[in-house]
Design a protein around this motif. Structure first.
Motif, short mmCIF file in Angstrom:
data_model
loop_
_atom_site.label_atom_id
_atom_site.label_comp_id
_atom_site.label_asym_id
_atom_site.label_seq_id
_atom_site.Cartn_x
_atom_site.Cartn_y
_atom_site.Cartn_z
N SER A 23 0.84 -1.21 0.00
CA SER A 23 0.00 0.00 0.00
C SER A 23 0.87 1.26 0.00
N ASP A 39 -8.56 -4.22 0.66
CA ASP A 39 -9.08 -3.66 1.92
C ASP A 39 -10.24 -2.71 1.65
N ASP A 79 -3.86 -3.62 -5.34
CA ASP A 79 -3.17 -3.69 -4.06
C ASP A 79 -3.84 -4.75 -3.19
N ARG A 124 -4.24 -4.88 12.09
CA ARG A 124 -3.85 -6.21 11.61
C ARG A 124 -3.74 -7.12 12.84
MG MG Z 1 -1.90 -2.80 2.37
#
Ligand code: MG
Ligand code: GTP
Length: 173
Positions: A23, A39, A79, A124
């Motif tokens: 990213s 995402d 991505d 995460r």
């Molecule tokens: Mg990422």
């Protein structure tokens, strides 16, 4: 400095484990509107960018938008980890359907660094074994990428190469 040749109209698949810097790389080298991130699409379809149960719908939507962009002649960057052959096959298919060249850019950092970065992120929450599996998938991907139909496979190894990389657009005609 590594110069990465990218056709001016391409479907660029970033490939790398979580924490490899996909990213960050995408933000640095491309306009936000050129980047389709898994995402963002999970958030769009499920209000939660980490909801893995939403992945199938998220990728359906991502591939659909990618197709619309490629049909309009717009460079598009995906991505997502893109570590699984089936995930990459879907991208090669969308590119081919629109006569666009699929290109892979692999970001390969030491697993310990990826883990350090991932652990530091509140958004995460997966464990060390998940990252280890991603690393194994990446190792396996090396032998597969070229024959999966990617026109170019650029590999950036280590933070230094990743940070020094520059893109150079190739005219198609
Ligand atoms: Mg990422
Ligand atoms: P996922 O979305 O989980 O798959 O990870 P990602 O591959 O998109 O990694 P991301 O770009 O979010 O990078 C994670 C963290 O690593 C960032 O927040 C930065 O702190 C750091 N980072 C990423 N790329 C670089 C880089 O090129 N140099 C340095 N110094 N730090 C980086």
């Amino acid at each position: 400095m590594s110069v990465l040749d990218v056709p001016e109209l391409a479907l660029v698949a970033l490939v790398g484990v979580s924490g490899s810097g996909k990213s960050t790389f995408a933000r640095r080298h491309f306009a936000p509107s050129q980047v389709l991130s898994s995402d963002a699409f999970r958030a769009m379809v499920a209000d939660d960018e980490n909801d893995q149960s939403a992945s199938a719908d998220a990728f359906d939507a991502l591939h659909y938008v990618a197709g619309k962009r490629l049909r309009a002649g717009r460079l598009t960057v995906v991505d997502a980890t893109n570590l699984q052959p089936h995930a990459r096959a879907a991208l090669v298919r969308v590119a081919r359907e629109h006569d666009v060249l699929p290109v892979a850019i692999v970001l390969d950092v030491p697993e310990a660094l990826a883990w350090e970065r991932t652990e530091a992120r509140a958004d995460r929450t997966f464990g060390r074994q998940v990252l280890a599996r991603m690393s194994r998938d990446l190792r396996r991907s090396y032998g597969q990428l070229a024959r999966e139909g990617f026109r170019k496979v650029h590999v950036l190894r280590g933070v230094e190469q990743i940070e020094a990389a520059e893109l150079r657009y190739e005219r198609l005609f």
